[in-house]
Each structure stands twice: as C-alpha cells, then as structure tokens.
Write a protein that holds these residues in place. Structure first.
Motif, mmCIF file in Angstrom:
data_model
loop_
_atom_site.group_PDB
_atom_site.id
_atom_site.type_symbol
_atom_site.label_atom_id
_atom_site.label_comp_id
_atom_site.label_asym_id
_atom_site.label_seq_id
_atom_site.Cartn_x
_atom_site.Cartn_y
_atom_site.Cartn_z
ATOM 1 N N UNK A 340 -32.247 -74.979 -76.659
ATOM 2 C CA UNK A 340 -31.581 -73.739 -76.241
ATOM 3 C C UNK A 340 -32.010 -73.312 -74.844
ATOM 4 N N UNK A 341 -33.234 -73.643 -74.474
ATOM 5 C CA UNK A 341 -33.733 -73.298 -73.139
ATOM 6 C C UNK A 341 -33.399 -74.365 -72.101
ATOM 7 N N UNK A 342 -32.779 -75.455 -72.539
ATOM 8 C CA UNK A 342 -32.422 -76.526 -71.620
ATOM 9 C C UNK A 342 -33.602 -77.332 -71.134
ATOM 10 N N UNK A 343 -34.659 -77.418 -71.951
ATOM 11 C CA UNK A 343 -35.883 -78.091 -71.526
ATOM 12 C C UNK A 343 -36.085 -79.448 -72.190
ATOM 13 N N UNK A 344 -35.098 -79.951 -72.887
ATOM 14 C CA UNK A 344 -35.260 -81.237 -73.570
ATOM 15 C C UNK A 344 -34.475 -82.311 -72.829
ATOM 16 N N UNK A 345 -35.084 -83.479 -72.586
ATOM 17 C CA UNK A 345 -34.394 -84.550 -71.859
ATOM 18 C C UNK A 345 -33.158 -85.045 -72.612
ATOM 19 N N UNK A 346 -32.202 -85.564 -71.842
ATOM 20 C CA UNK A 346 -30.949 -86.041 -72.413
ATOM 21 C C UNK A 346 -31.176 -87.165 -73.417
ATOM 22 N N UNK A 347 -32.140 -88.040 -73.147
ATOM 23 C CA UNK A 347 -32.399 -89.147 -74.057
ATOM 24 C C UNK A 347 -32.803 -88.647 -75.440
ATOM 25 N N UNK A 348 -33.695 -87.663 -75.479
ATOM 26 C CA UNK A 348 -34.111 -87.109 -76.766
ATOM 27 C C UNK A 348 -32.972 -86.329 -77.425
ATOM 28 N N UNK A 379 -29.930 -80.365 -85.869
ATOM 29 C CA UNK A 379 -28.888 -81.385 -85.671
ATOM 30 C C UNK A 379 -27.804 -80.873 -84.727
ATOM 31 N N UNK A 380 -27.318 -79.650 -84.974
ATOM 32 C CA UNK A 380 -26.246 -79.103 -84.144
ATOM 33 C C UNK A 380 -26.695 -78.731 -82.753
ATOM 34 N N UNK A 381 -27.884 -78.124 -82.634
ATOM 35 C CA UNK A 381 -28.368 -77.698 -81.325
ATOM 36 C C UNK A 381 -28.582 -78.888 -80.399
ATOM 37 N N UNK A 382 -29.179 -79.951 -80.916
ATOM 38 C CA UNK A 382 -29.450 -81.102 -80.062
ATOM 39 C C UNK A 382 -28.176 -81.874 -79.720
ATOM 40 N N UNK A 383 -27.248 -81.971 -80.664
ATOM 41 C CA UNK A 383 -25.970 -82.602 -80.337
ATOM 42 C C UNK A 383 -25.207 -81.779 -79.300
ATOM 43 N N UNK A 384 -25.192 -80.463 -79.474
ATOM 44 C CA UNK A 384 -24.546 -79.607 -78.485
ATOM 45 C C UNK A 384 -25.225 -79.685 -77.132
ATOM 46 N N UNK A 385 -26.577 -79.721 -77.142
ATOM 47 C CA UNK A 385 -27.306 -79.861 -75.894
ATOM 48 C C UNK A 385 -27.002 -81.182 -75.201
ATOM 49 N N UNK A 386 -26.878 -82.264 -75.993
ATOM 50 C CA UNK A 386 -26.532 -83.563 -75.419
ATOM 51 C C UNK A 386 -25.134 -83.527 -74.800
ATOM 52 N N UNK A 387 -24.209 -82.846 -75.477
ATOM 53 C CA UNK A 387 -22.855 -82.694 -74.944
ATOM 54 C C UNK A 387 -22.903 -81.939 -73.613
ATOM 55 N N UNK A 388 -23.646 -80.819 -73.595
ATOM 56 C CA UNK A 388 -23.735 -80.027 -72.370
ATOM 57 C C UNK A 388 -24.411 -80.780 -71.238
ATOM 58 N N UNK A 400 -25.084 -74.260 -68.326
ATOM 59 C CA UNK A 400 -26.246 -75.104 -68.652
ATOM 60 C C UNK A 400 -26.133 -75.686 -70.061
ATOM 61 N N UNK A 401 -26.898 -76.727 -70.306
ATOM 62 C CA UNK A 401 -26.836 -77.410 -71.602
ATOM 63 C C UNK A 401 -27.258 -76.499 -72.740
ATOM 64 N N UNK A 402 -28.136 -75.516 -72.466
ATOM 65 C CA UNK A 402 -28.582 -74.603 -73.517
ATOM 66 C C UNK A 402 -27.448 -73.813 -74.133
ATOM 67 N N UNK A 403 -26.425 -73.469 -73.323
ATOM 68 C CA UNK A 403 -25.276 -72.727 -73.860
ATOM 69 C C UNK A 403 -24.513 -73.583 -74.862
ATOM 70 N N UNK A 404 -24.357 -74.852 -74.553
ATOM 71 C CA UNK A 404 -23.655 -75.744 -75.477
ATOM 72 C C UNK A 404 -24.511 -76.062 -76.703
ATOM 73 N N UNK A 405 -25.830 -76.026 -76.528
ATOM 74 C CA UNK A 405 -26.707 -76.193 -77.689
ATOM 75 C C UNK A 405 -26.485 -75.057 -78.684
ATOM 76 N N UNK A 406 -26.305 -73.845 -78.169
ATOM 77 C CA UNK A 406 -26.041 -72.697 -79.041
ATOM 78 C C UNK A 406 -24.699 -72.856 -79.752
ATOM 79 N N UNK A 407 -23.692 -73.321 -79.023
ATOM 80 C CA UNK A 407 -22.390 -73.557 -79.650
ATOM 81 C C UNK A 407 -22.484 -74.659 -80.703
ATOM 82 N N UNK A 408 -23.288 -75.680 -80.408
ATOM 83 C CA UNK A 408 -23.461 -76.754 -81.384
ATOM 84 C C UNK A 408 -24.110 -76.272 -82.662
#
Length: 606
Positions: A340-348, A379-388, A400-408
């Motif tokens: 949610x904070x956008x601090x996780x790498x795309x690979x993870x 599951x949803x937050x990380x998939x959404x974050x990966x999408x973002x 930012x990816x954190x916004x899409x993590x929230x949507x996920x």
C-alpha cells in the motif's frame, strides 16, 4: 424474497415481515385475569418491554464479550510473536526477516506439531476457516455452536498464526464471538430466530474488533451471514459491532489498520485502468476460491491415519519455503502495508501472491485453523500493486502502485466473498481514505460479477456445497424467478398436416424418448401434436391407412405454453397432461419450441 423471515418477534424492533405490530398478542391463562390489579393491556405491554429489553441486553453483552475476547486473543498473538520472533505485531515481518534460517524453519514446524497434537487430543481435524460453519449454524442448525470447541479452536488458531501459519487472525475472533452469542441464546432458551441473530451479531462483532471497522463488519454480517439488509436485522448487528469496536479501541488501538498516503484516481486513463483491474481481479478471485477448494478436497481424501499429521507436514513445507521467502509467514499484514505504501519491489509483488495462495491453501486444507480473509487481502494487494507497478513502467506519470494495491484488495475481497457492499466499506474503514471510494466501488462490483461468472460459489458457499448444505437465494423472488422462456428448447422436427401416415410413423420412431411430433402449417403455426402412445389402439381402419394423413391423427387439445408463463404456470400446465414435453407458442400460435417436465423440476423452487 427476504431471508430475514426466520426472525421471531422479540420486541418493537424485530418482527416477522408478515406480522403487523397490531396483530401481536401474549397468551395468559383466562382463570388468572380477574386477579390482576392492572389492566390486561398494561400487563401485555410490560411483558413485551421486558422481552425486548432482555434481547437488547443480550445484544450488548455479545458485543462486549466479542470485544473482550478479541482483546485477549490479540494480546496472546502479540505475546507469542514476541516470544518466538522477538517482535511486536507491527514488526512481525521485520522480526522474521532478521531471524536466522533455522528459526524460520523450526518455529513453523513447532506450530504444525502443536496443531497435530491438538488434533490427536480432540480426535478430529481442526480444519476450516469458521465463517462457513457460522453460516451453516445460522441457517441450518438454529444458531447452535459449541462454545468450548470455538474457544479451543480459536486459541490454537491464534498460536498457529503467531508461529507463522499463513492464515488470518480474524478466524479466531469471529468464531469466538459467534459461539458466545450461541451460548447465551441457548442458555436462556431463546427462540431459534433470536439465537440465529445473536450468532450473527457475535461474528460481526468479532470482525469489527479485529479490524476496527464497525460499519463494514455490520454490513458483512448482514450481506454474508444473514443475506439480507432488512431493517429488523440492522439494529442488533450495529449495536454489537459498536460495542465490540469501543472495547477494542480502548484496549488495543484506536486508528485505521492501514495508514496510507492520500491517493487520488480521477483521470479518465486511471479509471479505465481501474476497470481493467476489476476484470483481472475477478479472474484472480475465482482462482483463489478454486485453489483453496482444490487443495482442501485433495487433502481431505488422505488416509484417516495420516489426517492428524497433515498440519505438521504442511507447516514444515511452509517453514522450508520461508527460509527464502519469509514474507509467507503470518497473516501478511506487514507485506500488505508495504504494498500500500509502494515500498515492495515488482519482483516480489508478482511472485508472492501465488506463493501465498499455495501456502494458505496447503495449511487450510491440512487442518491448520485460521482465517482466509486476511490472506485474501495479501493476495489482492500484491496483485494490484504488481499491476500498478507494471503500468508505471509501461505508462509513466500515473497513480502510484500503492493506489492500485488498495483497489486490488477490495476487488479480491469482493470477488471471493461475492459481497461488494461490505467489502468496499471494510477496506474504506481499514484505510480511512474516502477519496478512492468511487474506484473502490467500481472495482468491487466488476470483480464480483466476473468472479461469480467464472466461479458461481463464494469462498464460503463452496464449503457449504461440499457439505450438501444449500443456502436460500439472496436475490428477490421476482428477480430470480424463471419462466418458460428460460427453459425453451428448439423443435428439430415438424411435419405438414397433409403428410402421409407412413411418413408420420417413420418420423415418430426417429424421435428420442419423450419427444412428440408437432404439426404446423406453412407459416409455422401449431395445428396439433402427434403422440406415439396415443396412436396405440386408435389407429384408423387398416384399409384406410394409405388415405390417412397427419391431420387425421393429431391431438388438437394438448395444452400450450406462452413465453410469458411463469414457472408455476408451466408446472400447472404439466399437471393437466401426461406428456413429457409441451409446445411453446407466441400470440399468433407460431411454434417457438418446447419445455420439458424434467427442466421444470430441476429449476423449480419447491
């Protein structure tokens, strides 16, 4: 059709939908009436007030017990985490990552050994996430739940999650609250309707105290557990959730579960991406439900002697994976927060969701007790974050990816529970970010529709279906009612009224069992029906067979159906004949097709 009709009257606020307040009476022996010093009406009103006050007192008590139970269980969770991982709950992941590899392996193994030992002691598996059992209790078992089993199972669940089980803590809190409501109701011998409602109050209060989300928890109780937003149910659920949340805030924390930056998604491009994300998360939700069910079904078929040891095997495998992927351990709160904070790498972000799904499915199917709610958020937050994050690489300058993590998060929650309204409000309360409410609603609805299309059963109803427990429909009767048009099948063979008898016989013998021959004119209008059994014993004179045509042997009195017929009207038409199929015609009597009796029996609600 509202599913709230099981409620008995328990005061002014809770009535049968078919019962008017003026129709309610209280029975008193006639011989005692002359001895009363007060008017009979006054005694009746006081009796109603006492019954109402008692029920509302129990509603408050259930909320209080659920809140206190949540406080105790969360304290146990933190203490155990600190003892084995040298961390508080906020720093659980940091403690796991800082631990040496041997600890990441041995601590989960210890958790699995504990669950296996408890399974051997009680003589039955502890598997299941609890919510499906609560729904079954409400609708099938008149609100009966074992308090001792719920407390025992909740304690084991909390310890297992603290030791690294990739499941949610909410399972223990929810089942404890529900069982407390059941125990109070049956201890005081309340009617089954009130008992069921108290069970739902306790479960919703457990969710409210777990996530500091009274509004979303109340709607979860109405939408998922009771399947109705009836006003009679709303009051007790809300009161229990408010009381439980006040207790939790007083002793645990008074802030949103996830503290996130201020996100805004208003650009048309971002809204289109939100639509696309909703579709993708709907498919991912269906995969989540099927993955959980697939492993659960597979492990349930293991030999009986092996069942008690499955938790140990599953947790050992999770511990082995945690040597390289420590993010898999626990309920995943810290990983969700990082996404949610956008601090996780795309690979993870891309790798962990499927790994978490596998670990969660393995442990849940093996019999490790725990919730599936929080793992679905992971599951949803990380998939959404990966999408973002992927969109940010391909199309820079967006949200930012954190916004899409929230949507996920909200999309997967809605997709796995098929409960869009409560999912939106739960996520909103967990993050306190109202500015994203419109994209949240959009994603939730689309994901739920796509997920239901791919997987008709939710995470909870799929478990009940495997137990052969069927839930009442949650949509209004007028909306789900099917008519003749929904059952219509085309007619493959028609015949002209002037067709010779020899042709009639050949075509009849070619028909499948139960099918008849329909006589129509050149414009397709139905003239009659030729039934093979009806010809037996009623053939014309053999000397006249060559002159006989289809019109001579057809039955013109067969009942016909129109596309506007309701299912009940179709069934009544079949009651007038022994035929297996009836013709469907339009207003000009043109033949449109047929409806079979077997289809009516399969689709009907009896």
């Amino acid at each position: 059709m509202s599913r709230a009709r099981f409620l008995p009257s328990c005061g002014v606020g809770i009535l049968h939908h078919s019962e008017h307040p003026s129709e309610r009476t209280t029975s008193f022996p006639e011989a005692e009436l002359p001895r009363r010093t007060s008017p009979p009406l006054g005694g009746i009103l006081r009796g109603l007030a006492r019954a109402e006050n008692r029920f509302w007192g129990l509603v408050v008590a259930v909320g209080l017990i659920s809140g206190l139970g949540a406080v105790v269980l969360l304290k146990v969770l933190r203490f155990t985490q600190h003892l084995f991982w040298r961390s508080e709950v906020e720093g659980f992941l940091a403690g796991v990552i800082a631990s040496p590899p041997w600890r990441r392996f041995l601590v989960p193994v210890l958790g699995g050994a504990l669950v296996s030992l408890m399974t051997l002691l009680v003589g039955q598996p502890l598997r299941g996430h609890g919510t499906a059992g609560i729904i079954e209790s409400i609708w099938v078992k008149a609100g009966r739940l074992s308090l001792l089993r719920a407390l025992f199972r909740g304690f084991v669940s909390i310890i297992a999650v603290a030791l690294g089980a990739p499941l949610g803590r909410e399972g223990a809190l929810l089942s404890t609250g529900a069982a407390s409501g059941s125990a109070l109701a049956h201890r005081l011998r309340l009617p089954s309707g009130q008992a069921r409602l108290l069970v739902a109050c306790g479960a919703a209060a457990g969710i409210a105290s777990a996530y500091n989300a009274p509004i979303g928890a109340a709607l979860f109780g109405l939408e998922v557990l009771l399947g109705s937003f009836a006003l009679e149910l709303f009051g007790p659920i809300v009161v229990s959730c408010v009381v439980a949340t006040l207790v939790s805030r007083a002793f645990v924390a008074d802030r949103p579960i996830y503290v996130i930056p201020h996100y805004v998604l208003t650009h048309p491009r971002e809204l289109m991406l939100a639509l696309l994300l909703g579709v993708l998360m709907g498919a991912a939700s269906a995969l989540y439900v099927r993955g959980i069910n697939l492993l659960s079904d597979s492990l349930a078929r293991a030999p009986d002697w092996l069942q008690p040891f499955l938790p140990l095997v599953a947790m050992s495998l999770v511990g082995l994976a945690a040597i390289w992927l420590p993010y898999l351990l626990g309920n995943g709160y810290d990983s969700v927060n990082a996404a949610l904070l956008g601090k996780m790498p795309l690979l993870l972000l891309a790798m962990l969701p499927l790994a978490k799904l596998l670990a969660t499915s393995l442990c849940a199917g093996a019999g490790v007790p725990g919730g599936l709610f929080t793992p679905s958020l992971f599951y949803g937050a990380l998939l959404g974050g990966a999408f973002g994050a992927g969109v940010g690489v391909l199309w820079p300058g967006g949200a930012p990816s954190g916004a899409y993590a929230l949507l996920g998060m909200v999309a997967v929650l809605a997709g796995t529970t098929h409960a869009s309204v409560s999912s939106v409000l739960l996520i909103f309360e967990m993050t306190a970010d109202y500015d994203l409410i419109l994209p949240l609603m959009l994603c939730a609805v689309i994901s739920a529709v796509v997920s239901r299309w791919l997987e008709p059963e939710s995470l909870y109803t799929s478990v009940l279906n495997r137990r052969n427990v069927r839930m009442p429909a949650t949509v209004p009767q007028w909306l789900r009612e099917e008519g003749a048009r929904a059952l219509l099948k085309p007619v493959e063979q028609r015949i002209n009224p002037s067709a010779p008898f020899q042709e009639v016989v050949v075509l009849l013998l070619e028909q499948p069992p139960g099918a008849d021959l329909y006589v129509t004119d050149s414009q397709g209008r139905l003239l009659g029906v030729i039934v093979l059994d009806a010809l037996k014993g009623h053939l014309p004179d053999h000397t006249l067979l060559e002159a006989t045509v289809a019109a001579d042997v057809m039955d013109v009195n067969v009942p016909v159906i129109t596309p506007s017929f309701s299912l009940a009207e179709v069934a009544r038409s079949f009651g007038k004949t022994t035929l297996e199929r009836l013709p469907v015609v339009d207003r000009d009597r043109r033949l449109l097709g047929t409806v079979s009796k077997s289809d009516v029996l399969q689709r009907g609600q009896f």
